[in-house]
Write a protein that holds these residues in place. Structure first.
Motif, PDB file in Angstrom:
ATOM      1  N   SER A  57      18.134 -10.250  24.912  1.00 16.31           N
ATOM      2  CA  SER A  57      18.960  -9.577  25.917  1.00 16.31           C
ATOM      3  C   SER A  57      19.446 -10.587  26.961  1.00 16.31           C
ATOM      4  O   SER A  57      18.705 -11.512  27.332  1.00 16.31           O
ATOM      5  CB  SER A  57      18.134  -8.484  26.603  1.00 16.31           C
ATOM      6  N   SER A  78      29.478 -10.350  25.984  1.00 16.95           N
ATOM      7  CA  SER A  78      30.508 -11.171  26.633  1.00 16.95           C
ATOM      8  C   SER A  78      31.255 -12.015  25.603  1.00 16.95           C
ATOM      9  O   SER A  78      32.479 -12.179  25.680  1.00 16.95           O
ATOM     10  CB  SER A  78      29.868 -12.101  27.665  1.00 16.95           C
ATOM     11  N   SER A  89      23.707  -4.020  30.077  1.00 15.07           N
ATOM     12  CA  SER A  89      22.943  -4.232  28.848  1.00 15.07           C
ATOM     13  C   SER A  89      23.333  -3.214  27.773  1.00 15.07           C
ATOM     14  O   SER A  89      23.456  -2.014  28.048  1.00 15.07           O
ATOM     15  CB  SER A  89      21.446  -4.103  29.172  1.00 15.07           C
TER      16      SER A  89
HETATM   17  P1  GTP Z   1      22.134  -7.229  25.841  1.00 18.29           P
HETATM   18  O1  GTP Z   1      23.270  -6.292  25.626  1.00 18.29           O
HETATM   19  O2  GTP Z   1      21.105  -6.707  26.801  1.00 18.29           O
HETATM   20  O3  GTP Z   1      21.485  -7.658  24.551  1.00 18.29           O
HETATM   21  O4  GTP Z   1      22.732  -8.582  26.555  1.00 18.29           O
HETATM   22  P2  GTP Z   1      23.945  -9.482  26.050  1.00 18.29           P
HETATM   23  O5  GTP Z   1      23.405 -10.591  25.214  1.00 18.29           O
HETATM   24  O6  GTP Z   1      25.014  -8.643  25.447  1.00 18.29           O
HETATM   25  O7  GTP Z   1      24.454 -10.138  27.424  1.00 18.29           O
HETATM   26  P3  GTP Z   1      25.846  -9.898  28.189  1.00 18.29           P
HETATM   27  O8  GTP Z   1      27.004 -10.308  27.357  1.00 18.29           O
HETATM   28  O9  GTP Z   1      25.849  -8.518  28.721  1.00 18.29           O
HETATM   29  O10 GTP Z   1      25.720 -10.981  29.377  1.00 18.29           O
HETATM   30  C1  GTP Z   1      24.616 -11.042  30.254  1.00 18.29           C
HETATM   31  C2  GTP Z   1      25.028 -11.742  31.531  1.00 18.29           C
HETATM   32  O11 GTP Z   1      25.359 -13.101  31.262  1.00 18.29           O
HETATM   33  C3  GTP Z   1      26.273 -11.135  32.208  1.00 18.29           C
HETATM   34  O12 GTP Z   1      26.068 -11.146  33.613  1.00 18.29           O
HETATM   35  C4  GTP Z   1      27.401 -12.082  31.827  1.00 18.29           C
HETATM   36  O13 GTP Z   1      28.417 -12.126  32.801  1.00 18.29           O
HETATM   37  C5  GTP Z   1      26.658 -13.422  31.740  1.00 18.29           C
HETATM   38  N1  GTP Z   1      27.276 -14.344  30.770  1.00 18.29           N
HETATM   39  C6  GTP Z   1      27.616 -14.100  29.504  1.00 18.29           C
HETATM   40  N2  GTP Z   1      28.141 -15.174  28.908  1.00 18.29           N
HETATM   41  C7  GTP Z   1      28.160 -16.134  29.852  1.00 18.29           C
HETATM   42  C8  GTP Z   1      28.593 -17.493  29.843  1.00 18.29           C
HETATM   43  O14 GTP Z   1      29.098 -18.055  28.877  1.00 18.29           O
HETATM   44  N3  GTP Z   1      28.402 -18.199  31.017  1.00 18.29           N
HETATM   45  C9  GTP Z   1      27.863 -17.639  32.130  1.00 18.29           C
HETATM   46  N4  GTP Z   1      27.746 -18.398  33.210  1.00 18.29           N
HETATM   47  N5  GTP Z   1      27.451 -16.355  32.166  1.00 18.29           N
HETATM   48  C10 GTP Z   1      27.593 -15.622  31.033  1.00 18.29           C
END
Ligand code: GTP
Ligand code: MG
Length: 218
Positions: A29, A35, A51
């Motif tokens: 997660s 993203s 999430s």
């Molecule tokens: P789950 O759905 O819980 O499994 O999480 P996930 O892996 O889908 O993560 P998500 O894409 O929701 O991103 C989690 C956080 O990381 C968010 O606040 C995003 O803005 C941030 N984030 C995602 N990708 C990047 C990146 O490449 N760089 C930075 N700095 N932040 C990122």
């Protein structure tokens, strides 16, 4: 905060296509799976963390030479409590994007477990790319690129570092996974999936439809 249950984020009409590849994005997660998908499919990025609940998908059609390839990209929830739901979707996947966060050691240490999940729940021919996301956060980095590369080599996966935020290596990861699936299929490794056809050569994908022949070899 919860995002969605099992539903399609974006639907395309049941257009004709020559091949369909099911691709899953997995990993702990908050590593950035949602993203990454939003950046690829919609070219958007949000700083807020919503999430994912269960599993979601987007569809994208790409073109390779004269073939229309429909990508069904499944975005899985990284939270442990959804593991039973998400692993049920591994079956039939031809490709996995296994993601960790270069600023989060725990997410990197979990890669081996995710690889085991793939081995347990998917086909032997599934292709995997290991992606170290958030490479824009160099000052927060705790996992070196070399460590990521070595682990990928050890697991037999390809490796990229990427940033959904800064749009680094997002498109190349998807291009590459389609590319290696196509190669596998042309070697006869896609026999198990009736939706996948063989005979394609590896070339670069484009989003622009080519002039298609009336009867494709697929
Ligand atoms: P789950 O759905 O819980 O499994 O999480 P996930 O892996 O889908 O993560 P998500 O894409 O929701 O991103 C989690 C956080 O990381 C968010 O606040 C995003 O803005 C941030 N984030 C995602 N990708 C990047 C990146 O490449 N760089 C930075 N700095 N932040 C990122
Ligand atoms: Mg998510």
């Amino acid at each position: 905060m919860a995002q969605t249950g099992v539903r399609a984020v974006k639907r395309e009409p049941e257009a004709t296509f020559d091949c369909m590849f099911k691709i899953l994005i997995i990993g702990n997660s908050s590593v950035g799976k949602t993203s990454f998908l939003f950046r690829y499919a919609d070219d958007t990025f949000s700083h807020s963390f919503v999430s994912t609940v269960g599993i979601d998908f987007k569809v994208k059609t790409v073109y390779r030479e004269a073939k229309r390839i429909k990508l069904q990209i499944w975005d899985t929830a990284g939270q442990e409590r959804y593991r039973t739901i998400t692993t049920a979707y591994y079956r039939g996947a031809m490709g996995f994007i296994l993601m960790y966060d270069i600023t989060n050691e725990e997410s990197f240490n979990a890669v081996q477990d995710w690889a085991t999940q793939i081995k347990t729940h998917s086909w032997d021919n599934a292709q995997v790319i290991l992606v170290g996301n958030k490479c824009d956060q160099e000052t927060e980095r705790v996992v070196t690129a070399q460590k990521g590369k070595s682990l990928a080599e050890q697991l037999g996966f390809e490796f990229f570092e990427a940033s959904a935020k800064e749009n680094v290596n997002v498109r190349p990861v998807f291009d590459r996974i389609v590319d290696i699936i196509m190669v596998k299929v042309s070697e006869g490794g896609g026999d198990t999936d009736p939706s996948i056809t063989s005979g394609a050569k590896a070339t670069r994908l484009t989003d622009t439809p080519p002039v298609l022949p009336k009867h494709c070899a697929c």
